[in-house]
Design a protein around this motif. Structure first.
Motif, PDB file in Angstrom:
ATOM      1  N   THR A   1       0.850  -1.201   0.000  1.00  9.12           N
ATOM      2  CA  THR A   1       0.000   0.000   0.000  1.00  9.12           C
ATOM      3  C   THR A   1       0.879   1.243   0.000  1.00  9.12           C
ATOM      4  OG1 THR A   1      -1.760  -1.150   1.154  1.00  9.12           O
ATOM      5  CG2 THR A   1      -1.794   1.244   1.291  1.00  9.12           C
ATOM      6  N   MET A   2       1.926   1.207   0.811  1.00  4.71           N
ATOM      7  CA  MET A   2       2.845   2.344   0.846  1.00  4.71           C
ATOM      8  C   MET A   2       3.515   2.537  -0.505  1.00  4.71           C
ATOM      9  SD  MET A   2       4.525   2.515   4.618  1.00  4.71           S
ATOM     10  CE  MET A   2       5.507   3.907   4.131  1.00  4.71           C
ATOM     11  N   ALA A   3       3.822   1.429  -1.160  1.00  7.60           N
ATOM     12  CA  ALA A   3       4.488   1.508  -2.468  1.00  7.60           C
ATOM     13  C   ALA A   3       3.611   2.216  -3.497  1.00  7.60           C
ATOM     14  CB  ALA A   3       4.877   0.113  -2.946  1.00  7.60           C
TER      15      ALA A   3
ATOM     16  N   LEU B   1      -8.978  10.595  -0.832  1.00  8.62           N
ATOM     17  CA  LEU B   1      -9.044   9.189  -0.445  1.00  8.62           C
ATOM     18  C   LEU B   1     -10.342   8.872   0.276  1.00  8.62           C
ATOM     19  CD1 LEU B   1      -5.756  10.141   0.311  1.00  8.62           C
ATOM     20  CD2 LEU B   1      -5.695   7.672   0.079  1.00  8.62           C
ATOM     21  N   THR B   2     -10.919   7.730  -0.088  1.00 10.71           N
ATOM     22  CA  THR B   2     -12.091   7.243   0.633  1.00 10.71           C
ATOM     23  C   THR B   2     -11.828   5.795   1.041  1.00 10.71           C
ATOM     24  OG1 THR B   2     -13.233   6.447  -1.341  1.00 10.71           O
ATOM     25  CG2 THR B   2     -13.637   8.722  -0.737  1.00 10.71           C
ATOM     26  N   GLY B   3     -12.648   5.316   1.968  1.00 14.32           N
ATOM     27  CA  GLY B   3     -12.472   3.962   2.503  1.00 14.32           C
ATOM     28  C   GLY B   3     -12.660   4.027   4.001  1.00 14.32           C
ATOM     29  N   GLY B   4     -13.159   2.955   4.580  1.00 11.10           N
ATOM     30  CA  GLY B   4     -13.507   2.934   6.002  1.00 11.10           C
ATOM     31  C   GLY B   4     -12.300   3.046   6.924  1.00 11.10           C
ATOM     32  N   LEU B   5     -12.603   3.034   8.202  1.00 14.61           N
ATOM     33  CA  LEU B   5     -11.572   3.090   9.235  1.00 14.61           C
ATOM     34  C   LEU B   5     -10.657   1.870   9.092  1.00 14.61           C
ATOM     35  CD1 LEU B   5     -11.251   5.164  11.520  1.00 14.61           C
ATOM     36  CD2 LEU B   5     -12.477   3.594  13.011  1.00 14.61           C
ATOM     37  N   GLY B   6      -9.371   2.116   9.023  1.00 15.58           N
ATOM     38  CA  GLY B   6      -8.420   1.009   8.917  1.00 15.58           C
ATOM     39  C   GLY B   6      -8.230   0.485   7.496  1.00 15.58           C
ATOM     40  N   ALA B   7      -8.807   1.184   6.524  1.00 13.41           N
ATOM     41  CA  ALA B   7      -8.653   0.748   5.127  1.00 13.41           C
ATOM     42  C   ALA B   7      -7.200   0.885   4.681  1.00 13.41           C
ATOM     43  CB  ALA B   7      -9.574   1.561   4.220  1.00 13.41           C
ATOM     44  N   GLY B   8      -6.558   1.941   5.126  1.00 19.45           N
ATOM     45  CA  GLY B   8      -5.157   2.154   4.742  1.00 19.45           C
ATOM     46  C   GLY B   8      -4.905   3.513   4.095  1.00 19.45           C
TER      47      GLY B   8
ATOM     48  N   ILE C   1     -10.185   2.915  -1.188  1.00 18.39           N
ATOM     49  CA  ILE C   1      -9.558   1.693  -0.684  1.00 18.39           C
ATOM     50  C   ILE C   1     -10.616   0.812  -0.022  1.00 18.39           C
ATOM     51  CG2 ILE C   1      -7.681   0.736   0.711  1.00 18.39           C
ATOM     52  CD1 ILE C   1      -6.356   3.449   0.720  1.00 18.39           C
ATOM     53  N   ARG C   2     -10.611  -0.437  -0.442  1.00 14.40           N
ATOM     54  CA  ARG C   2     -11.596  -1.384   0.081  1.00 14.40           C
ATOM     55  C   ARG C   2     -10.853  -2.551   0.727  1.00 14.40           C
ATOM     56  NH1 ARG C   2     -15.297  -5.232  -1.811  1.00 14.40           N
ATOM     57  NH2 ARG C   2     -14.137  -5.541  -3.737  1.00 14.40           N
ATOM     58  N   MET C   3     -11.291  -2.901   1.934  1.00 10.20           N
ATOM     59  CA  MET C   3     -10.666  -4.028   2.630  1.00 10.20           C
ATOM     60  C   MET C   3     -11.163  -5.333   2.050  1.00 10.20           C
ATOM     61  SD  MET C   3     -10.609  -3.583   6.694  1.00 10.20           S
ATOM     62  CE  MET C   3     -10.679  -1.913   7.295  1.00 10.20           C
TER      63      MET C   3
END
Ligand code: ADP
Ligand code: MG
Length: 140
Positions: A11-13, A31-38, A125-127
């Motif tokens: 993800t960092m890459a 950026l969108t995506g839930g808590l802890g998505a990244g 971002i989706r878990m």
């Protein structure tokens, strides 16, 4: 565009690569995506890619944090998690923050839906599992 990543480093890459592609140009990333998505993890990668030495953290109680020397190659990190009302971020100078040189990265961008500029770059971002994430790149 969709990409699946399987670790924090991957993800960092993605962030690092994005920062590298920019070559010090101006870019806003929403950026969108839930808590802890990244979202924060990816922004850490952007910071690394920009060569910023300070560790990028969750702004938690601050809506806005700036990293790096002002100018091209700097990072403006906005986290709208605690935003109550779009007016709050407008009062913090939203439009100026988006025009700041370097990268402006906005977490929880969906909370500012009514005040997003046209042609914005979105990363959703989706878990998929504990360690896998699907990252969708879209220009809206
Ligand atoms: P957000 O800012 O979206 O709330 P963070 O980046 O702060 O998310 O946190 C992501 C969490 O998920 C961290 O605890 C991290 O260790 C964990 N994690 C596990 N796999 C990944 C991955 N592939 N990418 C990003 N984070 C991951
Ligand atoms: Mg975060």
């Amino acid at each position: 565009m969709l990409k699946t990543v399987n670790s924090i480093d991957e993800t960092m890459a993605v962030g690092k690569e994005l920062a590298g592609l920019l070559r010090r140009e101006k870019l806003n990333i929403f950026l969108t995506g839930g808590l802890g998505a990244g979202k924060t993890t990816l922004i850490k990668g952007i910071g690394e890619g920009l060569g910023i030495k300070d560790r990028v953290q969750s702004p938690s109680f601050q809506l806005v944090r700036k990293y790096g020397a002002p100018g091209p190659g700097s990072l403006t990190h906005i986290d709208l998690y605690r935003l109550k009302d779009a007016r709050e971020i407008l009062e913090l100078g939203w439009w100026d923050l988006l025009e700041e040189e370097g990268v402006t990265a906005v977490e929880w961008a969906d909370r500012a839906r009514e005040i997003l500029p046209d042609g914005a770059v979105f990363l959703s971002i989706r878990m998929l599992s504990e360690t896998s994430r699907e990252i969708e790149y879209e220009k809206k």
